[in-house]
Design an enzyme around this catalytic site. Structure first.
Site, PDB file in Angstrom:
ATOM      1  N   LYS A 124      11.360  -8.911   1.431  1.00 18.63           N
ATOM      2  CA  LYS A 124      10.379  -9.727   0.710  1.00 18.63           C
ATOM      3  C   LYS A 124       9.165  -8.803   0.573  1.00 18.63           C
ATOM      4  CE  LYS A 124       6.512 -12.249   0.400  1.00 18.63           C
ATOM      5  NZ  LYS A 124       6.183 -11.724  -0.950  1.00 18.63           N
TER       6      LYS A 124
ATOM      7  N   CYS B 144      -3.332   1.704   6.658  1.00 15.87           N
ATOM      8  CA  CYS B 144      -3.584   1.117   7.989  1.00 15.87           C
ATOM      9  C   CYS B 144      -4.036   2.196   8.954  1.00 15.87           C
ATOM     10  CB  CYS B 144      -2.318   0.446   8.495  1.00 15.87           C
ATOM     11  SG  CYS B 144      -0.879   1.505   8.434  1.00 15.87           S
TER      12      CYS B 144
ATOM     13  N   ASN C 218       0.801  -1.244   0.000  1.00 18.33           N
ATOM     14  CA  ASN C 218       0.000   0.000   0.000  1.00 18.33           C
ATOM     15  C   ASN C 218       0.829   1.288   0.000  1.00 18.33           C
ATOM     16  OD1 ASN C 218       0.690  -0.475   2.651  1.00 18.33           O
ATOM     17  ND2 ASN C 218      -1.267   0.223   3.478  1.00 18.33           N
TER      18      ASN C 218
ATOM     19  N   GLU D  41       3.606  -4.609  12.346  1.00 20.94           N
ATOM     20  CA  GLU D  41       2.733  -3.457  12.084  1.00 20.94           C
ATOM     21  C   GLU D  41       1.565  -4.000  11.274  1.00 20.94           C
ATOM     22  OE1 GLU D  41       3.181  -0.587  13.288  1.00 20.94           O
ATOM     23  OE2 GLU D  41       5.316  -0.299  13.622  1.00 20.94           O
TER      24      GLU D  41
HETATM   25  P1  NAP Z   1      -0.738  -9.054   3.442  1.00 18.64           P
HETATM   26  O1  NAP Z   1      -1.542  -9.864   2.517  1.00 18.64           O
HETATM   27  O2  NAP Z   1      -0.606  -9.479   4.842  1.00 18.64           O
HETATM   28  O3  NAP Z   1       0.720  -8.944   2.769  1.00 18.64           O
HETATM   29  C1  NAP Z   1       1.783  -8.260   3.405  1.00 18.64           C
HETATM   30  C2  NAP Z   1       3.059  -9.000   3.119  1.00 18.64           C
HETATM   31  O4  NAP Z   1       3.026 -10.249   3.814  1.00 18.64           O
HETATM   32  C3  NAP Z   1       3.256  -9.353   1.653  1.00 18.64           C
HETATM   33  O5  NAP Z   1       4.631  -9.271   1.354  1.00 18.64           O
HETATM   34  C4  NAP Z   1       2.764 -10.782   1.577  1.00 18.64           C
HETATM   35  O6  NAP Z   1       3.324 -11.491   0.506  1.00 18.64           O
HETATM   36  C5  NAP Z   1       3.228 -11.331   2.901  1.00 18.64           C
HETATM   37  N1  NAP Z   1       2.470 -12.454   3.408  1.00 18.64           N
HETATM   38  C6  NAP Z   1       1.157 -12.708   3.277  1.00 18.64           C
HETATM   39  N2  NAP Z   1       0.821 -13.832   3.937  1.00 18.64           N
HETATM   40  C7  NAP Z   1       1.961 -14.312   4.497  1.00 18.64           C
HETATM   41  C8  NAP Z   1       2.267 -15.436   5.289  1.00 18.64           C
HETATM   42  N3  NAP Z   1       1.341 -16.308   5.658  1.00 18.64           N
HETATM   43  N4  NAP Z   1       3.541 -15.617   5.683  1.00 18.64           N
HETATM   44  C9  NAP Z   1       4.498 -14.740   5.336  1.00 18.64           C
HETATM   45  N5  NAP Z   1       4.273 -13.645   4.585  1.00 18.64           N
HETATM   46  C10 NAP Z   1       3.014 -13.427   4.182  1.00 18.64           C
HETATM   47  O7  NAP Z   1      -1.226  -7.552   3.527  1.00 18.64           O
HETATM   48  P2  NAP Z   1      -1.533  -6.561   2.335  1.00 18.64           P
HETATM   49  O8  NAP Z   1      -2.830  -6.933   1.765  1.00 18.64           O
HETATM   50  O9  NAP Z   1      -0.377  -6.447   1.420  1.00 18.64           O
HETATM   51  O10 NAP Z   1      -1.619  -5.178   3.126  1.00 18.64           O
HETATM   52  C11 NAP Z   1      -2.757  -4.773   3.769  1.00 18.64           C
HETATM   53  C12 NAP Z   1      -2.691  -4.944   5.265  1.00 18.64           C
HETATM   54  O11 NAP Z   1      -1.492  -4.351   5.789  1.00 18.64           O
HETATM   55  C13 NAP Z   1      -3.819  -4.215   5.942  1.00 18.64           C
HETATM   56  O12 NAP Z   1      -4.333  -4.987   6.992  1.00 18.64           O
HETATM   57  C14 NAP Z   1      -3.137  -2.959   6.489  1.00 18.64           C
HETATM   58  O13 NAP Z   1      -3.813  -2.355   7.544  1.00 18.64           O
HETATM   59  C15 NAP Z   1      -1.820  -3.492   6.879  1.00 18.64           C
HETATM   60  N6  NAP Z   1      -0.843  -2.406   6.995  1.00 18.64           N
HETATM   61  C16 NAP Z   1      -0.382  -2.069   8.229  1.00 18.64           C
HETATM   62  C17 NAP Z   1       0.500  -1.004   8.379  1.00 18.64           C
HETATM   63  C18 NAP Z   1       1.025  -0.630   9.739  1.00 18.64           C
HETATM   64  O14 NAP Z   1       2.004   0.111   9.788  1.00 18.64           O
HETATM   65  N7  NAP Z   1       0.440  -1.068  10.831  1.00 18.64           N
HETATM   66  C19 NAP Z   1       0.920  -0.301   7.268  1.00 18.64           C
HETATM   67  C20 NAP Z   1       0.427  -0.665   6.011  1.00 18.64           C
HETATM   68  C21 NAP Z   1      -0.454  -1.728   5.897  1.00 18.64           C
HETATM   69  P3  NAP Z   1       2.491 -11.750  -0.857  1.00 18.64           P
HETATM   70  O15 NAP Z   1       2.192 -10.436  -1.439  1.00 18.64           O
HETATM   71  O16 NAP Z   1       3.426 -12.568  -1.666  1.00 18.64           O
HETATM   72  O17 NAP Z   1       1.246 -12.496  -0.446  1.00 18.64           O
END
Ligand code: NAP
Length: 467
Positions: free
Chosen positions: A160, A268, A137, A234
Site C-alpha cells: 500500500k 527521515c 519520499n 520506520e
Molecule cells: P505518512 O503520511 O505517514 O504516509 C506514509 C504511508 O502511511 C502512506 O502510504 C500513507 O497513505 C499511510 N498512512 C497515513 N496515515 C495512515 C493511517 N492512519 N493508517 C494507515 N496508513 C496510513 O508519511 P509521509 O508523509 O508519506 O512520509 C513522511 C514521514 O515518513 C516522515 O515522518 C519521515 O521521517 C518518515 N520516513 C521514515 C523513514 C524511516 O526509515 N524511518 C523513511 C522515510 C520516511 P496515504 O498516502 O494514502 O495517506
C-alpha cells in the site's frame, strides 16, 4: 487523499486513479495467500534468480522510472536515477546472501544436550503475507528494502504505497511480474489509508511493515497489536549532526549541506539539528549559511538543480508553520525562510538556516521535513550529548570529531539506531537500519532485516533412550 500523480514542480494533476473496491482487495488477498503456499516451498536458488532478474530489469528501466519518480514527488532527476541503481544493488545483495543469512543454526552441543535433545536446530521460516505501508519520499527504495528480503525469505508482499506515487507503485508490481514472479507474490494495492485497517485485520495477512510518520505508525501498530501481528515501524527522525573542534571543518560543512538538503530535505535520516561546539560555531554557521544560500532551487528535471520542490502543498505549509513558529519565538533566519521570489507555481521553499533555536519552539521537538536546518551552540561534549538526546526521535545521528574519547562517548550515549562518524547517515544493504524512541522499532536491511519477517523455529529432537 486522492490517489493521483500531481507534479509538485507545477501543481498540475497529471493522472488520477480509482481506489480498489472491496472485491478487488479480496481477490488480491487470496492471490497473495495462495502464492505464499507455493513461494515458501521454492529454493533459495530459484528466489535468487527471480530477484536478480528484477534487478536487471530495474537497471534497464533506470532512466524511465527516475523520470516517473521525479514527476510524482519532485526529487532531482540525478537522485532518482541513483535511487533506482541503489535498489538494483540491494536486490543483488539479498539474492546473493539470503541463503547464508537464513541458514539453519546449530546451538552448541553442550547446550543441546542440556536441553535433553539429541539434536536441535534453529530454522528461519517465512511468516506469510506481509503488508507494506510505504511513504513517497524514496518511492522505490523504501519498497525494495522491504520486498527484497521478504521475498527472499519466502514471504509474499502486498504494497500500500503513498497515494501521491501511484505510477511508481504500479511500476513495482509490473517489475516483479516481468521478472517472472508468479502471480500474487508481489502486488500493489491502490487504496487509501482508510483501507489499511481492514487489510491488516484480515486473517491472511501475517505481519506489517510501515515507513512513514508517527501518527500513521501509531495507527498501524495499534491495529496490529489488537490482532497480535508482528510489525516493523520506520518513522520520523530529527537527527543530530554534532561538530566538535577537532573536526575537518571543510568536510563537515560540505557534508552538512548534503545531509540537510538531500531529497529536497525530505529524508527521515537527513541531519536536522546541527549542534556545533562554540569554538567553531561561528565559522561553521557562516560557511554553512553561504553554502545553503548558494544552492540552486528549481525544476527537478533540470540536471543543474540542487533542491526541487516539496512533494506536497501540505508538506510546504507544515514546514512554513514550523519556521514561522521558530521566528515568532526568537529564532533568526540566516538565510531562506521563504518561498523563492518569482516562482508562482510548484511547492518550492528556500534552503533555510535558523539560529537561536530553543526548546520553546516546535522545531526543537518536531521533524522539519524540508530544507530547514536548526543550528545550536554547545560548550562541550556533555552538552552536545544532552541536546542530541533531547528529542522524541532516535533514528540516526552524526558526529564529527577526531578525538577518540569523544568517539567512545558518542558511541555509547547517543540515543539512536546509528552513529555515523565523520560522514553522513546513509543506508546500505549490509548495515542494519532503524531507530529507537518515536522513530520506531525493528530493523531493516542486513541479516537483521531479513529475519524480522521470519518465524524463528526451534526444531528439537528427543533421544531414543531415557536420560
Ligand atoms: P505518512 O503520511 O505517514 O504516509 C506514509 C504511508 O502511511 C502512506 O502510504 C500513507 O497513505 C499511510 N498512512 C497515513 N496515515 C495512515 C493511517 N492512519 N493508517 C494507515 N496508513 C496510513 O508519511 P509521509 O508523509 O508519506 O512520509 C513522511 C514521514 O515518513 C516522515 O515522518 C519521515 O521521517 C518518515 N520516513 C521514515 C523513514 C524511516 O526509515 N524511518 C523513511 C522515510 C520516511 P496515504 O498516502 O494514502 O495517506
Amino acid at each position: 487523499m486522492p490517489i493521483a500523480t500531481v507534479n509538485p514542480a507545477t501543481g498540475e494533476t497529471l493522472k488520477t486513479f480509482d481506489a480498489f473496491g472491496a472485491e478487488e482487495i479480496e481477490r488480491r488477498l487470496q492471490l497473495a495467500s495462495d502464492a505464499f503456499l507455493r513461494h515458501r516451498m521454492t529454493s533459495f536458488a530459484e528466489r535468487s534468480a527471480l530477484l536478480d532478474r528484477a534487478a536487471d530489469l530495474l537497471e534497464q528501466d533506470q532512466r524511465a522510472i527516475a523520470r516517473t519518480m521525479t514527476t510524482e514527488m519532485g526529487k532531482p532527476l540525478a537522485a532518482a536515477r541513483a535511487e533506482a541503481a541503489k535498489c538494483a544493488k540491494a536486490m543483488r545483495w539479498y539474492a546473493a546472501r539470503a541463503e547464508a543469512l537464513l541458514a539453519d543454526e546449530y546451538p552448541p552441543e553442550a547446550d543441546v544436550k542440556d536441553s535433553g535433545a539429541a539434536r536441535a536446530i534453529v530454522r528461519y521460516r517465512p511468516m506469510g503475507v506481509v503488508l507494506a505501508v510505504m511513504p513517497w519520499n524514496f518511492p522505490l527504495w523504501q519498497v525494495v528494502r522491504f520486498a527484497a528480503p521478504a521475498l527472499m525469505a519466502g514471504n509474499t508482499g502486498l504494497l500500500k504505497h503513498a497515494s501521491n506515487v501511484p505510477q511508481t507503485a504500479l511500476y513495482l508490481e509490473d517489475l516483479f511480474r516481468r521478472a517472472g514472479y508468479p502471480e500474487g507474490c508481489f502486488q500493489t494495492l491502490l487504496v487509501g489509508s482508510d483501507a489499511v485497517e481492514g487489510i491488516l485485520r484480515d486473517r491472511r495477512v501475517a505481519a506489517a511493515t510501515l515507513t512513514g510518520s508517527e501518527p500513521a505508525g501509531r495507527s498501524v501498530a495499534s491495529v496490529a497489536g489488537d490482532e497480535v501481528k508482528k510489525t516493523v515501524l520506520e518513522l520520523g527522525g530529527s537527527d543530530p549532526y554534532i561538530v566538535m573542534p577537532s573536526a575537518d571543518l571543510d568536510r563537515a560543512v560540505a557534508t552538512a549541506v548534503t545531509a540537510r538538503v538531500q531529497n529536497n530535505g525530505q529524508s527521515c535520516i537527513a541531519a536536522k539539528r546541527f549542534i556545533v561546539h562554540t569554538d567553531i560555531h561561528d565559522a561553521f554557521r557562516d560557511r554553512f549559511t553561504d553554502a545553503m544560500r548558494n544552492l540552486t532551487v528549481g525544476d527537478p528535471m533540470d540536471e543543474s538543480t540542487d533542491v526541487g520542490p516539496l512533494a506536497t502543498e501540505k508538506g510546504r505549509e507544515d514546514l512554513e508553520q514550523l519556521v514561522d513558529d521558530a521566528l515568532a519565538h526568537g529564532a533568526t533566519a540566516q538565510c531562506g525562510a521563504r518561498r523563492p521570489p518569482g516562482r508562482d507555481r510548484g511547492w518550492f521553499y528556500e534552503p533555510t538556516v535558523l539560529t537561536g533555536v530553543g526548546d520553546a519552539m516546535r522545531i526543537h521537538r518536531e521533524e522539519a521535513f524540508g530544507p530547514v536546518a536548526a543550528l545550536y551552540r554547545v560548550g562541550g561534549v556533555d552538552e552536545a550529548v544532552a541536546l542530541a538526546n533531547d528529542s522524541p526521535f532516535g533514528l540516526s545521528s552524526n558526529a564529527w570529531t577526531r578525538d577518540e574519547s569523544e568517539i567512545e562517548r558518542f558511541s555509547q550515549d547517543l540515543e539512536a539506531g546509528g552513529v555515523f562518524f565523520n560522514g553522513m547517515t546513509a543506508s546500505h544493504p549490509a548495515l542494519p537500519f532503524g531507530g529507537v524512541k518515536r522513530s520506531g522499532y525493528g530493523r531493516e536491511l542486513s541479516g537483521h532485516g531479513i529475519r524480522e519477517f521470519c518465524n524463528v523455529t526451534t526444531l528439537w529432537h528427543g533421544t531414543d533412550k531415557e536420560t
